[in-house]
Every structure is written in structure tokens, then in C-alpha cells.
Write an enzyme that holds these catalytic residues in place. Structure first.
Site, short mmCIF file in Angstrom:
data_model
loop_
_atom_site.label_atom_id
_atom_site.label_comp_id
_atom_site.label_asym_id
_atom_site.label_seq_id
_atom_site.Cartn_x
_atom_site.Cartn_y
_atom_site.Cartn_z
N ASP A 15 -5.29 -4.54 -6.20
CA ASP A 15 -4.06 -4.67 -5.42
C ASP A 15 -4.12 -5.87 -4.47
O ASP A 15 -5.17 -6.48 -4.28
CB ASP A 15 -3.76 -3.37 -4.64
CG ASP A 15 -4.97 -2.84 -3.87
OD1 ASP A 15 -5.96 -3.57 -3.73
OD2 ASP A 15 -4.91 -1.69 -3.41
N GLU A 67 0.72 5.24 -3.71
CA GLU A 67 0.94 6.22 -2.66
C GLU A 67 1.38 7.56 -3.26
O GLU A 67 1.79 7.62 -4.43
CB GLU A 67 2.02 5.70 -1.70
CG GLU A 67 1.64 4.39 -0.98
CD GLU A 67 0.73 4.61 0.23
OE1 GLU A 67 -0.05 5.58 0.26
OE2 GLU A 67 0.81 3.77 1.16
N HIS A 103 -4.37 8.12 -1.70
CA HIS A 103 -3.92 7.05 -2.59
C HIS A 103 -5.11 6.35 -3.24
O HIS A 103 -6.22 6.37 -2.71
CB HIS A 103 -2.98 6.06 -1.87
CG HIS A 103 -3.59 5.14 -0.87
ND1 HIS A 103 -3.04 4.93 0.37
CD2 HIS A 103 -4.68 4.33 -0.91
CE1 HIS A 103 -3.76 4.03 1.03
NE2 HIS A 103 -4.77 3.66 0.28
N ASN A 108 -4.45 9.56 2.55
CA ASN A 108 -3.46 10.41 1.90
C ASN A 108 -3.74 10.51 0.40
O ASN A 108 -2.85 10.84 -0.38
CB ASN A 108 -2.04 9.87 2.16
CG ASN A 108 -1.85 8.46 1.64
OD1 ASN A 108 -2.73 7.90 0.96
ND2 ASN A 108 -0.71 7.86 1.92
C1 GLP Z 1 -6.45 0.49 1.27
C2 GLP Z 1 -6.67 -0.01 -0.17
C3 GLP Z 1 -7.39 0.98 -1.02
C4 GLP Z 1 -8.55 1.55 -0.24
C5 GLP Z 1 -8.05 2.34 0.93
C6 GLP Z 1 -9.17 2.93 1.79
O1 GLP Z 1 -5.16 0.88 1.58
N1 GLP Z 1 -5.49 -0.43 -0.85
O2 GLP Z 1 -7.81 0.35 -2.22
O3 GLP Z 1 -9.31 2.39 -1.06
O4 GLP Z 1 -7.22 1.55 1.74
O5 GLP Z 1 -9.71 1.97 2.65
P1 GLP Z 1 -11.06 2.13 3.39
O6 GLP Z 1 -12.13 2.02 2.36
O7 GLP Z 1 -11.12 1.01 4.37
O8 GLP Z 1 -11.07 3.46 4.04
#
Ligand code: GLP
Length: 235
Positions: free
Chosen positions: A62, A135, A130, A128
Site C-alpha cells: 500500500d 479497512e 485491517h 481494527n
Molecule cells: C498501517 C499499514 C498496515 C500496518 C498497520 C499497523 O496502517 N497500512 O500495513 O500493518 O498500519 O502498523 P504498525 O505495525 O505500526 O502497528
């Protein structure tokens, strides 16, 4: 599904590194990569190793809409800093967040994924549940699409920006059906703030309200959890 419990993020880095090393050594050529704080200890272990990705391909999940590749909060930039500068791939794909024609970029990224089937996909977990930026409510059949980020995701990611108002409100993400096409998936989640999402992902019903719950239907998943993120699991 194989669950690896680790004490902390650092031990998770070693466990995740081993999953990458095993995949590479058994002939994987295309790696689906993720950003966020979670994969950093794995990427650190990889970049400190002698693994060689110079003949491999990477396909990222992404990117924020509106951020150019050289913006220090873009996922392009993150990948350069945490992985590619030390371990370049033969070719690396990340959605173009600053594409003038986003619709064309979505179609282009569908082509990229179709022509570079992923052998190992690493995933972090949103609070959440995702995955990528899919989402809650995203159809399991989704392909690459434009997302309006939820207020909770914007708030969770605000810590990386000087001001919450600077957090992009949209992103381009690989779709859930495309994530599920990876031959192997490595899901990683740490910390108490992920515990509910972990519980729903692994022990709840498979539902589009919990994007990561679809992983229950994938044949080859490794999950790395620390004590805090696993604390609500009962099975
Ligand atoms: C972001 C990314 C995800 C990631 C998530 C968790 O929104 N798009 O790919 O897994 O957040 O992030 P973190 O690893 O910093 O908790």
C-alpha cells in the site's frame, strides 16, 4: 496455521527473519512487503544478514495518496530506509501515491500483482484488524483500490506526522483477494493494543468486518505474536 509466540519484538525479528530466509532458500522469488512499525525488527535482522535479494522482486501492499516517493512518511521512503538501501531487489513495486491518474494506477498495480505472484507476503495488523489498508467492511473479493482511511487508522498513524492534520486521508492498497493469493503469509502483531484484533482474527468468525479473519482460510500462514498481543487468545 502456525503460531509462533515470542517474548518481544526483537525475538519476533529473528523468527520473522527465519521465515524469509527459509522462503528465499527454498526458491521464493517474489516477496510481498509491508510497512508500519511491526516489520522493522524483521527488516533489521534481514538487512544485518547475508541474505541476497538482488535477483528477487518485491511488491508492497500500500501507499498513502498524495505523498511523493521522497516524502519522509511515504511508504516508498520507509522501504528505502528500512530495507532497499541495504538490500536492493532486482525490481521493487510500491503503488504510486502521487499518481496524477489514480484510477490508472489502480489498474496498473493489479497488473503488477498479476504478473508477479507473491511467494511470501508479510502483513502487519491494524488495531481494527485491517491488513494493508483494507479497512473493516472491505469485500474479501477486493483488488487494488482507493481507500478512505477510517478515523481510527488516521489517529493511529498520526504519531508519525508532525501534525494529525498532515496524515493523508486516503491510500491505495492491494486488495484482500490479492493478499490471499500469496503462497505463504507471515502475519506479525505485537503489543496490547493489538490483542483484540488478534483475538478476532484467529478465534472470531470469518467476516468482512474483521479483514484479517480471512487468514483463517489460507492454507499456509505463520503468525508471530508476543505475549501482549496474544493475551486474549483462549485456544
Ligand atoms: C498501517 C499499514 C498496515 C500496518 C498497520 C499497523 O496502517 N497500512 O500495513 O500493518 O498500519 O502498523 P504498525 O505495525 O505500526 O502497528
Amino acid at each position: 496455521m502456525k503460531i509462533i509466540k515470542v517474548q518481544d519484538n526483537l525475538a519476533g525479528g529473528q523468527a520473522g527473519y527465519q521465515v524469509f530466509a527459509d522462503a528465499l532458500n527454498s526458491g521464493a522469488t517474489t516477496f510481498g512487503l509491508a510497512t508500519g512499525s511491526t516489520p522493522i525488527s524483521i527488516y533489521d535482522a534481514i538487512t544485518a544478514s547475508d541474505l541476497d535479494f538482488s535477483k528477487a522482486t518485491s511488491v508492497n501492499l500500500d501507499e498513502y495518496v498524495g505523498l511523493a516517493a521522497d516524502h519522509d512518511q511515504s511508504y516508498h521512503y520507509f522501504m528505502q530506509q528500512h530495507f532497499f538501501d541495504a538490500k536492493p531487489f532486482a525490481q521493487s513495486f510500491v503503488p504510486a501515491g502521487d499518481a496524477a491518474d489514480v484510477t490508472a494506477e489502480l489498474a496498473h498495480y493489479d497488473d503488477v500483482i498479476a504478473t508477479h505472484p507473491v511467494d511470501l507476503q508479510i502483513l502487519g495488523l491494524g488495531q481494527n484488524a485491517h491488513i494493508g489498508f483494507n479497512e473493516p467492511g472491505t469485500p474479501f473479493a477486493s483488488k487494488t483500490h482507493l481507500v478512505d482511511l477510517t478515523p481510527s487508522t488516521i489517529a493511529a498513524n498520526a504519531r508519525f506526522f508532525a501534525d494529525a492534520a498532515e496524515v493523508p486521508t486516503q491510500a491505495i492498497t492491494m486488495g484482500i483477494s490479492q493478499i490471499m493469493e500469496a503462497k505463504q503469509i507471515l502475519m506479525v502483531a505485537y503489543g496490547a493494543n493489538k490483542a483484540e484484533a488478534v483475538k478476532a482474527m484467529l478465534e472470531g468468525p470469518v467476516t468482512e468486518d474483521v479483514p484479517a479473519s480471512i487468514l483463517q482460510q489460507h492454507a499456509n500462514v505463520v503468525v508471530i505474536l508476543d505475549d501482549a498481543s496474544a493475551r486474549l487468545l483462549t485456544k
